[in-house]
Design a protein around this motif. Structure first.
Motif, PDB file in Angstrom:
ATOM      1  N   LYS A   1     -19.827  56.296  52.816  1.00  0.00           N
ATOM      2  CA  LYS A   1     -18.383  56.105  52.687  1.00  0.00           C
ATOM      3  C   LYS A   1     -18.039  54.625  52.528  1.00  0.00           C
ATOM      4  N   GLY A   2     -18.629  53.767  53.376  1.00  0.00           N
ATOM      5  CA  GLY A   2     -18.303  52.347  53.348  1.00  0.00           C
ATOM      6  C   GLY A   2     -18.859  51.620  52.144  1.00  0.00           C
ATOM      7  N   THR A   3     -20.093  51.956  51.764  1.00  0.00           N
ATOM      8  CA  THR A   3     -20.753  51.219  50.686  1.00  0.00           C
ATOM      9  C   THR A   3     -20.370  51.751  49.308  1.00  0.00           C
ATOM     10  N   PHE A   4     -20.040  53.027  49.232  1.00  0.00           N
ATOM     11  CA  PHE A   4     -19.687  53.598  47.931  1.00  0.00           C
ATOM     12  C   PHE A   4     -18.181  53.813  47.785  1.00  0.00           C
ATOM     13  N   PHE A   5     -17.625  54.760  48.520  1.00  0.00           N
ATOM     14  CA  PHE A   5     -16.235  55.142  48.272  1.00  0.00           C
ATOM     15  C   PHE A   5     -15.244  54.005  48.524  1.00  0.00           C
ATOM     16  N   THR A   6     -15.416  53.275  49.617  1.00  0.00           N
ATOM     17  CA  THR A   6     -14.481  52.181  49.898  1.00  0.00           C
ATOM     18  C   THR A   6     -14.558  51.107  48.824  1.00  0.00           C
ATOM     19  N   GLN A   7     -15.789  50.787  48.392  1.00  0.00           N
ATOM     20  CA  GLN A   7     -15.943  49.751  47.369  1.00  0.00           C
ATOM     21  C   GLN A   7     -15.404  50.220  46.016  1.00  0.00           C
ATOM     22  N   VAL A   8     -15.563  51.502  45.706  1.00  0.00           N
ATOM     23  CA  VAL A   8     -15.004  52.031  44.455  1.00  0.00           C
ATOM     24  C   VAL A   8     -13.479  51.993  44.509  1.00  0.00           C
ATOM     25  N   MET A   9     -12.911  52.327  45.656  1.00  0.00           N
ATOM     26  CA  MET A   9     -11.455  52.240  45.810  1.00  0.00           C
ATOM     27  C   MET A   9     -10.980  50.807  45.588  1.00  0.00           C
ATOM     28  N   PHE A  10     -11.695  49.842  46.162  1.00  0.00           N
ATOM     29  CA  PHE A  10     -11.343  48.431  45.931  1.00  0.00           C
ATOM     30  C   PHE A  10     -11.469  48.079  44.447  1.00  0.00           C
ATOM     31  N   ALA A  11     -12.535  48.555  43.810  1.00  0.00           N
ATOM     32  CA  ALA A  11     -12.744  48.270  42.387  1.00  0.00           C
ATOM     33  C   ALA A  11     -11.629  48.875  41.539  1.00  0.00           C
ATOM     34  N   ASP A  12     -11.163  50.054  41.929  1.00  0.00           N
ATOM     35  CA  ASP A  12     -10.045  50.705  41.246  1.00  0.00           C
ATOM     36  C   ASP A  12      -8.780  49.848  41.369  1.00  0.00           C
ATOM     37  N   PHE A  13      -8.546  49.334  42.560  1.00  0.00           N
ATOM     38  CA  PHE A  13      -7.389  48.461  42.804  1.00  0.00           C
ATOM     39  C   PHE A  13      -7.475  47.209  41.931  1.00  0.00           C
ATOM     40  N   GLU A  14      -8.639  46.601  41.858  1.00  0.00           N
ATOM     41  CA  GLU A  14      -8.812  45.404  41.023  1.00  0.00           C
ATOM     42  C   GLU A  14      -8.542  45.705  39.561  1.00  0.00           C
ATOM     43  N   LYS A  15      -9.070  46.813  39.089  1.00  0.00           N
ATOM     44  CA  LYS A  15      -8.892  47.190  37.688  1.00  0.00           C
ATOM     45  C   LYS A  15      -7.407  47.354  37.363  1.00  0.00           C
ATOM     46  N   GLN A  16      -6.706  48.106  38.213  1.00  0.00           N
ATOM     47  CA  GLN A  16      -5.309  48.397  37.910  1.00  0.00           C
ATOM     48  C   GLN A  16      -4.414  47.172  38.060  1.00  0.00           C
ATOM     49  N   THR A  17      -4.659  46.330  39.030  1.00  0.00           N
ATOM     50  CA  THR A  17      -3.824  45.137  39.187  1.00  0.00           C
ATOM     51  C   THR A  17      -4.011  44.172  38.019  1.00  0.00           C
ATOM     52  N   HIS A  18      -5.238  44.017  37.562  1.00  0.00           N
ATOM     53  CA  HIS A  18      -5.461  43.116  36.426  1.00  0.00           C
ATOM     54  C   HIS A  18      -4.889  43.706  35.137  1.00  0.00           C
ATOM     55  N   GLU A  19      -4.978  45.011  34.969  1.00  0.00           N
ATOM     56  CA  GLU A  19      -4.382  45.630  33.781  1.00  0.00           C
ATOM     57  C   GLU A  19      -2.868  45.461  33.778  1.00  0.00           C
ATOM     58  N   ARG A  20      -2.243  45.532  34.958  1.00  0.00           N
ATOM     59  CA  ARG A  20      -0.794  45.325  35.035  1.00  0.00           C
ATOM     60  C   ARG A  20      -0.436  43.888  34.663  1.00  0.00           C
ATOM     61  N   ALA A  21      -1.240  42.947  35.136  1.00  0.00           N
ATOM     62  CA  ALA A  21      -0.976  41.544  34.788  1.00  0.00           C
ATOM     63  C   ALA A  21      -1.134  41.321  33.288  1.00  0.00           C
ATOM     64  N   GLU A  22      -2.152  41.942  32.704  1.00  0.00           N
ATOM     65  CA  GLU A  22      -2.391  41.782  31.266  1.00  0.00           C
ATOM     66  C   GLU A  22      -1.297  42.433  30.437  1.00  0.00           C
ATOM     67  N   ALA A  23      -0.648  43.452  31.013  1.00  0.00           N
ATOM     68  CA  ALA A  23       0.479  44.099  30.337  1.00  0.00           C
ATOM     69  C   ALA A  23       1.804  43.433  30.689  1.00  0.00           C
ATOM     70  N   GLU A  24       1.708  42.320  31.435  1.00  0.00           N
ATOM     71  CA  GLU A  24       2.879  41.553  31.854  1.00  0.00           C
ATOM     72  C   GLU A  24       3.826  42.377  32.711  1.00  0.00           C
ATOM     73  N   GLU A  25       3.277  43.300  33.490  1.00  0.00           N
ATOM     74  CA  GLU A  25       4.058  44.047  34.460  1.00  0.00           C
ATOM     75  C   GLU A  25       4.105  43.245  35.758  1.00  0.00           C
ATOM     76  N   PRO A  26       5.150  43.406  36.556  1.00  0.00           N
ATOM     77  CA  PRO A  26       5.287  42.598  37.775  1.00  0.00           C
ATOM     78  C   PRO A  26       4.237  42.941  38.819  1.00  0.00           C
ATOM     79  N   LEU A  27       3.738  41.901  39.482  1.00  0.00           N
ATOM     80  CA  LEU A  27       2.852  42.056  40.630  1.00  0.00           C
ATOM     81  C   LEU A  27       3.547  41.401  41.813  1.00  0.00           C
ATOM     82  N   ASP A  28       4.121  42.231  42.656  1.00  0.00           N
ATOM     83  CA  ASP A  28       4.789  41.712  43.839  1.00  0.00           C
ATOM     84  C   ASP A  28       4.376  42.545  45.038  1.00  0.00           C
ATOM     85  N   ALA A  29       4.932  42.240  46.190  1.00  0.00           N
ATOM     86  CA  ALA A  29       4.532  42.935  47.409  1.00  0.00           C
ATOM     87  C   ALA A  29       4.727  44.442  47.284  1.00  0.00           C
ATOM     88  N   ASN A  30       5.863  44.865  46.744  1.00  0.00           N
ATOM     89  CA  ASN A  30       6.135  46.300  46.651  1.00  0.00           C
ATOM     90  C   ASN A  30       5.145  47.009  45.737  1.00  0.00           C
TER      91      ASN A  30
END
Length: 596
Positions: A453-482
Motif C-alpha cells: 500500500k505504501g510503496t505502490f498505491f500511495t506513490q501512484v496516488m502522489f504521481a497522479d496528483f503531480e500529473k494532474q497539477t502540472h497538466e492544469r498549469a500547462e493548460a493555464e488553469e488556476p492552481l490555488d488552495a481550493n
C-alpha cells in the motif's frame, strides 16, 4: 534485546572497518589535496578543448578526480554518521564539501561546451582519438540534450536564475522543517505538550483511538492554517517546472523529467491506469480494516494502526543474517557466498549507539566495497531492514565488480528493485517457515499488505496528483488552495474507497509532501516495486532463466537505459503486464489475510 551504551562496547565484528577506505587520516588528506589539484587542472581545459586528444585528456582526468572525490566524501560521511556529535568528523566533512564546490565550479563549463558542438565535430573527435571509445556512449547520452539547450547567452541567464528558480523548494523545506509548529497533545501525565514528528509516528499507530485522533488533529493543524501560503508556494514550483520545459522545447514538464532515463510518458500512464483498474483489492482491505478495528466509521487516523499486534520476537543479528541467507538461496551459491562474506569482512555497521545517524542505508564505494549502515534492534522490523539494505549492497557489489567506473552507478529508476526482490523472497520464506504459526503468518501478511500500500498505491496516488497539477498549469488553469485541496481529496477517495469517512484535514494532505518539490520522482518507487515482485515470484517458481537474467541485471550498472535493463529480466514496463501481475499478488494476499 542486545543494546550498547557506547560504540566502544560494540563487538569489532559489528562495526565498519574504515581502514578499507583509508589507513589513516593522512592518506585521506593526500587524496583531498589531489582532488583540489585536479580541480585546478580541469579548469585549465576551459576554452582549450579543440580535438579528440584534448577531449580524452579532460574526460580521463575528470574520471580520476571523481574516483578520489567519492572516496573523500564517503570517508567523512561514514565518520560523521557513526557519531553525529563528532566535531572533528564535521570539520573533515566541511573540507570535503568545499572541495566538491571547487570541482563543480571547475567543471561547470564542460556540458555547455559539449552541447555547443555539432554532431559532425563530435564524431570527428571520436574518430581521431580511439581512446574516446571508452567515453563514447556517455558522450552521446549527454548529447541527447542538445535539442533542448538554448543559446549560450540564454543558458547563462538561466544559470544566474538558478537560486531564484529553486526558491519554492527552499522555502518549503525551511517552512516544513524549521518553522511549522504542530498543535498540542496530552502526555501520559495529563499535561498538554507540543506535538513533534517523532511523537506523531508513534501516536498515529496507538491502539487508543482517541490518542490517534488527537495526534492527527494536532499534526494537520499548521498545514490547515498555512494552506494558502503553501498552495501559493507549490503553484510557483509547478509553474516553474512547466515554464522551463516550455522554454527548452519539451512537450511537457513530465516528458522533460522522464527524458534523462529515456522513459516514455506512456509508462507513467500505464502505471496509473493499471492501478486504477485494479483498485478493488485496496478497497477490500479498507473494508477489512474497518471490520477488524470494529469501528462504525473508518477515519484517516485509523489507517496506520497495526491490525495485528507487533510480534515481540527476539531475533539476534546473526539469526537474522542466517535466515536471510536461507531466504535468498534461490539466487544461487555465488550470491550467497558473497553475501556471507559481507558480515565476515565488516562491511556492515550494525548497532545503534549514542549519536549514530538514525535509519539505514547502503553506499557502494567504487574500488572498495559497499558500506551498509544499520541500527539493528533484534526484531522483525530490523530483519526486514537488513534484507532490504543488503539487496542494495549486492546490487552495488555486482555493478562495481563488473562495470567500469563510468557505468557502475545504477539509476534511481531501478534502485529499489534489488532491495524489494530480497524482501519478497524473505517474506515468502517466513510465510512458509511459519505455516503452523497463525499469529506470525497473519502478521507477515499484514506487513506485506502495508508495504504494498505504501510503496505502490500511495506513490501512484502522489504521481497522479503531480500529473494532474502540472497538466492544469500547462493548460493555464488556476492552481490555488481550493483547487489543490479538491483534487487531492478526490484522489484520496478514489484510491481508498467508499468505506472511509473523511475528516476535513484529509484534503490538506498534499501540503505535507516534500516530494512534490522534486516533480515526477515518486512514480519510480512504484515501478521498482512491481518490477521486483514480478521478478521475485518467477524466481520462487523455480525459473532458472529469470535467476540468471536477474543476476546479469545486478551486474549491469547503468550500461543501458533502465527500461532496457529491466526488459532483460523479463519485465516490460511499456506494457500493463508487470503492474497487473503485482496487482494479482496483492489481491491474493488481501484475500488470504481476510481468512486468517
Amino acid at each position: 534485546m542486545t543494546t550498547y551504551e557506547k560504540r566502544q562496547d560494540v563487538p569489532e565484528q559489528e562495526k565498519w572497518d574504515l581502514t578499507d577506505l583509508y589507513a589513516s587520516e593522512d592518506d585521506w588528506q593526500k587524496d583531498l589535496d589531489d582532488v583540489l589539484a585536479y580541480a585546478r587542472e580541469l579548469k585549465a581545459f576551459d576554452g582549450h578543448i579543440n580535438d579528440g586528444a584534448t577531449l580524452f585528456a579532460y574526460l580521463k582526468k575528470q574520471e580520476e578526480m571523481a574516483y578520489k572525490l567519492q572516496h573523500v566524501f564517503a570517508y567523512t560521511m561514514f565518520l560523521s554518521d557513526i557519531d553525529t556529535r563528532d566535531a572533528h568528523a564535521q570539520q573533515l566533512s566541511a573540507k570535503a564539501s568545499q572541495a566538491g564546490v571547487k570541482v563543480s565550479e571547475a567543471t561547470a563549463f564542460f556540458m555547455p561546451f559539449l552541447l555547443s558542438l555539432d554532431e559532425d565535430t563530435l564524431q570527428q573527435y571520436i574518430r581521431e582519438e580511439e581512446r574516446l571509445g571508452y567515453f563514447e556512449d556517455s558522450l552521446w547520452k549527454s548529447f541527447r540534450y542538445k535539442p533542448y539547450v538554448l543559446a549560450k547567452e540564454q543558458e547563462e541567464l538561466l544559470s544566474k536564475l538558478g537560486e531564484t528558480l529553486g526558491a519554492p523548494a527552499d522555502t518549503y523545506n525551511m517552512l516544513n522543517n524549521a518553522d511549522i509548529q504542530f498543535g498540542l497533545v496530552t502526555d501520559e501525565d495529563g499535561n498538554e505538550v507540543p506535538m513533534t514528528r517523532g511523537m506523531y509516528s508513534k501516536r498515529i499507530e496507538d491502539e487508543d483511538r482517541e490518542v490517534r485522533r488527537e495526534a492527527y488533529k494536532a499534526y494537520y493543524k499548521p498545514y490547515v492554517e498555512l494552506n494558502n501560503t503553501i498552495a501559493t508556494n507549490l503553484a510557483a514550483e509547478i509553474k516553474t517546472n512547466t515554464t522551463l520545459a516550455k522554454i527548452r522545447g519539451h512537450d511537457s514538464a513530465r516528458s522533460q523529467s522522464l527524458f534523462g532515463d529515456n522513459i516514455p510518458v506512456n509508462v507513467y500512464d500505464h502505471l496509473l491506469a493499471a492501478a486504477k483498474a485494479n483498485i478493488q483489492p485496496l478497497h477490500d482491505y479498507t473494508t477489512i480494516r474497518k471490520e477488524k478495528l470494529g469501528v462504525e466509521e473508518l477515519r484517516q487516523y485509523d489507517l496506520n494502526v497495526p491490525l495485528v499486534p507487533d510480534m515481540k520476537v527476539d531475533i539476534t543479528y546473526d539469526e537474522a543474517y542466517d535466515t536471510m541467507l536461507e531466504a535468498l538461496a534461490p539466487l544461487g551459491d555465488d550470491y550467497i557466498n558473497v553475501l556471507r562474506e559481507f558480515r565476515d569482512k565488516r562491511y556492515i555497521d550494525v548497532r545503534e549507539t549514542a549519536g549514530k545517524k538514525s535509519g539505514a542505508y547502503n553506499m557502494g564505494v567504487y574500488g572498495v566495497h559497499p558500506f551498509v549502515l544499520l541500527n539493528y534492534h533484534d526484531d522483525l522490523s530490523s530483519q526486514f531492514t537488513l534484507v532490504h539494505e543488503m539487496g542494495h549492497a549486492m546490487h552495488s557489489y555486482y555493478s562495481n565488480k563488473h562495470q567500469p567506473q563510468i557505468t557502475a552507478n545504477y539509476r534511481i529508476f531501478v534502485a529499489e528493485v534489488a532491495s524489494t526482490v530480497n524482501e519478497v523472497l524473505l517474506i515468502q520464506h517466513l510465510l512458509k517457515k511459519n505455516a503452523d504459526q497463525p499469529d506470525m503468518r497473519k502478521y507477515l501478511l499484514n506487513h506485506f499488505i502495508e508495504q504494498f500500500k505504501g510503496t505502490f498505491f500511495t506513490q501512484v496516488m502522489f504521481a497522479d496528483f503531480e500529473k494532474q497539477t502540472h497538466e492544469r498549469a500547462e493548460a493555464e488553469e488556476p492552481l490555488d488552495a481550493n483547487s489543490l485541496n479538491e483534487l487531492y481529496e478526490s484522489l484520496f477517495r478514489a484510491y481508498h474507497g467508499p468505506e472511509l469517512v473523511f475528516d476535513d484535514e484529509v484534503k490538506y494532505g498534499w501540503s505535507r509532501i516534500p516530494h512534490f518539490y522534486r516533480a515526477f520522482y515518486v512514480y519510480q518507487y512504484a515501478t521498482g516495486f512491481v518490477s521486483a515482485i514480478d521478478i521475485a515470484m518467477r524466481i520462487l517458481d523455480g525459473d532458472q532463466e529469470t535467476v540468471d537474467n536477474y543476476l546479469a541485471f545486478l551486474r549491469s550498472g547503468s550500461e543501458d537505459f533502465p527500461l532496457e535493463l529491466l526488459k532483460k529480466t523479463g519485465v516490460d514496463l511499456t506494457t500493463p503486464g508487470p503492474v497487473e501481475n503485482a496487482m494479482k499478488m496483492f489481491s491474493d494476499t488481501v484475500a488470504e489475510f481476510k481468512q486468517v
